[in-house]
Design a protein around this motif. Structure first.
Motif, PDB file in Angstrom:
ATOM      1  N   MET A   1       0.857  -1.198   0.000  1.00  0.00           N
ATOM      2  CA  MET A   1       0.000   0.000   0.000  1.00  0.00           C
ATOM      3  C   MET A   1       0.884   1.236   0.000  1.00  0.00           C
ATOM      4  SD  MET A   1      -3.053   1.242   0.191  1.00  0.00           S
ATOM      5  CE  MET A   1      -4.001   2.612   0.803  1.00  0.00           C
ATOM      6  N   GLN A   2       0.736   2.089  -1.005  1.00  0.00           N
ATOM      7  CA  GLN A   2       1.597   3.259  -1.112  1.00  0.00           C
ATOM      8  C   GLN A   2       0.929   4.538  -0.615  1.00  0.00           C
ATOM      9  OE1 GLN A   2       4.701   2.629  -1.854  1.00  0.00           O
ATOM     10  NE2 GLN A   2       3.931   0.534  -1.901  1.00  0.00           N
ATOM     11  N   PHE A   3      -0.348   4.450  -0.267  1.00  0.00           N
ATOM     12  CA  PHE A   3      -1.079   5.630   0.191  1.00  0.00           C
ATOM     13  C   PHE A   3      -0.891   5.745   1.702  1.00  0.00           C
ATOM     14  CE2 PHE A   3      -4.695   8.240   1.292  1.00  0.00           C
ATOM     15  CZ  PHE A   3      -4.828   9.094   0.221  1.00  0.00           C
ATOM     16  N   HIS A   4       0.207   6.341   2.123  1.00  0.00           N
ATOM     17  CA  HIS A   4       0.577   6.331   3.533  1.00  0.00           C
ATOM     18  C   HIS A   4      -0.121   7.458   4.308  1.00  0.00           C
ATOM     19  CE1 HIS A   4       3.501   3.284   2.659  1.00  0.00           C
ATOM     20  NE2 HIS A   4       4.099   4.053   1.769  1.00  0.00           N
ATOM     21  N   LYS A   5      -0.236   7.259   5.606  1.00  0.00           N
ATOM     22  CA  LYS A   5      -0.896   8.225   6.463  1.00  0.00           C
ATOM     23  C   LYS A   5      -0.237   9.606   6.395  1.00  0.00           C
ATOM     24  CE  LYS A   5      -2.202   4.624   9.794  1.00  0.00           C
ATOM     25  NZ  LYS A   5      -2.108   4.175  11.192  1.00  0.00           N
ATOM     26  N   GLN A 144      -5.692  -6.559  -8.246  1.00  0.00           N
ATOM     27  CA  GLN A 144      -5.048  -6.936  -6.990  1.00  0.00           C
ATOM     28  C   GLN A 144      -3.809  -6.087  -6.711  1.00  0.00           C
ATOM     29  OE1 GLN A 144      -6.333  -8.877  -4.613  1.00  0.00           O
ATOM     30  NE2 GLN A 144      -8.092  -8.803  -6.006  1.00  0.00           N
ATOM     31  N   ALA A 145      -3.147  -5.635  -7.762  1.00  0.00           N
ATOM     32  CA  ALA A 145      -1.995  -4.744  -7.563  1.00  0.00           C
ATOM     33  C   ALA A 145      -2.437  -3.388  -7.031  1.00  0.00           C
ATOM     34  CB  ALA A 145      -1.239  -4.573  -8.880  1.00  0.00           C
ATOM     35  N   ALA A 146      -3.641  -2.968  -7.405  1.00  0.00           N
ATOM     36  CA  ALA A 146      -4.152  -1.671  -6.967  1.00  0.00           C
ATOM     37  C   ALA A 146      -4.848  -1.739  -5.614  1.00  0.00           C
ATOM     38  CB  ALA A 146      -5.145  -1.137  -8.008  1.00  0.00           C
ATOM     39  N   ARG A 168       0.225   2.462 -10.096  1.00  0.00           N
ATOM     40  CA  ARG A 168       1.382   3.125 -10.715  1.00  0.00           C
ATOM     41  C   ARG A 168       2.680   2.612 -10.081  1.00  0.00           C
ATOM     42  NH1 ARG A 168       4.047   6.756 -14.540  1.00  0.00           N
ATOM     43  NH2 ARG A 168       6.091   6.729 -13.597  1.00  0.00           N
ATOM     44  N   TYR A 169       2.693   2.473  -8.767  1.00  0.00           N
ATOM     45  CA  TYR A 169       3.886   2.001  -8.069  1.00  0.00           C
ATOM     46  C   TYR A 169       4.257   0.588  -8.519  1.00  0.00           C
ATOM     47  CZ  TYR A 169       6.960   0.631  -4.201  1.00  0.00           C
ATOM     48  OH  TYR A 169       8.020   0.171  -3.455  1.00  0.00           O
ATOM     49  N   ARG A 173       7.711  -0.538 -10.558  1.00  0.00           N
ATOM     50  CA  ARG A 173       8.647  -1.573 -10.116  1.00  0.00           C
ATOM     51  C   ARG A 173       8.841  -2.615 -11.211  1.00  0.00           C
ATOM     52  NH1 ARG A 173       8.419   1.810  -6.969  1.00  0.00           N
ATOM     53  NH2 ARG A 173      10.016   2.446  -8.445  1.00  0.00           N
ATOM     54  N   GLY A 174       7.761  -2.967 -11.892  1.00  0.00           N
ATOM     55  CA  GLY A 174       7.862  -3.921 -12.988  1.00  0.00           C
ATOM     56  C   GLY A 174       8.717  -3.386 -14.116  1.00  0.00           C
TER      57      GLY A 174
END
Length: 313
Positions: A1-5, A144-146, A168-169, A173-174
């Motif tokens: 999860m890239q949407f951090h607090k 599932q990636a999102a 996008r993240y 990486r891919g």
């Protein structure tokens, strides 16, 4: 999860341009416009046509993502490009899953002939689809990636934005993996350029609107006569508006934005105001409103001052 607090304080809040009482009037008139224009006969010409040819959700998400990413420039040329691409990828999910993980781009070169479109060179097309193959082989699907990581999604004020950032993240990486493995094929590339897959990151007043990413999410999350759906990790309430020149003009005519820049902060402001109108499905009116400026049968409405005055009066 890239949407951090930590990024939540950077999210702008809408200026709440309209009142709840005005929202009720808006909704009645916008629902009528939706009933009138949100019809499949108004889709052509649109990149969405390519995705609609795939009945299975696993194929459709791949077709929809590529269709959205290629949605730049003249629609007739976009459709030609997509037709060529999917002629060689008739079963996209199966074909990407069956690629040798150690030789993805070279195998794709044997499937997809040299082609290009605007900023998409052949190498960039191969890089994008290779990164999608990496993601699908790892996660099983783009969905599932999102998807948010359990326990963090509650903190995401805008789950649609979180999903866009996650996808996008994963693709980035891919792409980095494929560039490292095949530098001779991707010479000069250090990742996926934002013009190929829109970047979504704070600070949002300096970030682009990521219109093509938000358009992809609308197609895959909503389900009606126009949007085919297929994803279940988000609800329509989670989506943000795909912001382009048509929506910039529409929201100016309707008085639903104060910001002048076509950035992510403006996307959030517009979406929050549409949430006042329809909290369950704020993006419901996107196709109908923007089709007034695109489709030949409805273009005259977009230019008619009386049309917009009637909606806001």
């Amino acid at each position: 999860m890239q949407f951090h607090k930590e990024i939540l304080p950077q999210l702008p809040r809408a200026l709440k341009i309209i009142s709840p009482s005005a929202a009720a009037v808006f909704r009645k008139k916008l629902d009528a416009l939706y009933d009138q224009l949100n019809q499949s006969r108004f889709i052509h010409p649109d990149p969405l046509e390519a995705a609609l040819k795939f009945p299975e959700a696993g194929d459709r998400e791949i077709a929809a993502f590529l269709s959205a990413m290629f949605a730049l420039g003249r629609v007739d040329l976009i459709l030609q490009t997509l037709d060529t691409l999917f002629t060689h990828l008739p079963n996209p999910r199966k074909m990407l899953l069956e690629l040798d993980p150690d030789n993805i781009p070279r195998q794709l070169m044997g499937i997809i002939p040299p082609m290009k479109y605007r900023f998409f060179s052949y190498a960039r097309i191969l890089l994008l689809i290779s990164s999608m193959a990496v993601v699908i082989q790892k996660f099983g699907s783009l969905q599932q990636a999102a998807a948010p990581v359990p326990g963090e999604s509650e903190e995401a004020v805008y789950p649609g934005l979180a999903a866009a950032m996650n996808l996008r993240y994963a693709l980035e990486r891919g792409a980095e993996d494929q560039i490292r493995r095949f530098p001779e094929l991707f010479q000069g590339e250090d990742g996926i350029p934002g013009i190929i897959v829109p970047e979504v990151k704070p600070p949002f007043h300096r970030s682009g609107a990521a219109k093509r990413m938000m358009l992809f999410l609308r197609w895959m999350v909503r389900r009606d006569e126009v949007d085919p759906g297929g994803w279940n990790i988000l609800s329509p309430a989670d989506l943000l508006y795909p912001l382009d020149t048509h929506m910039m003009r529409v929201t100016a005519e309707l008085g639903l934005r104060s910001r002048k820049s076509a950035d992510m902060s403006t996307v959030i402001e517009i979406t929050d105001n549409f949430r006042i109108i329809n909290s369950e499905d704020p993006v419901k009116y996107d196709f109908a409103l923007t089709r007034t400026g695109i489709h030949p049968e409805t273009r005259s409405l977009h230019r008619a001052e009386s049309f917009w005055k009637d909606i806001i009066s």
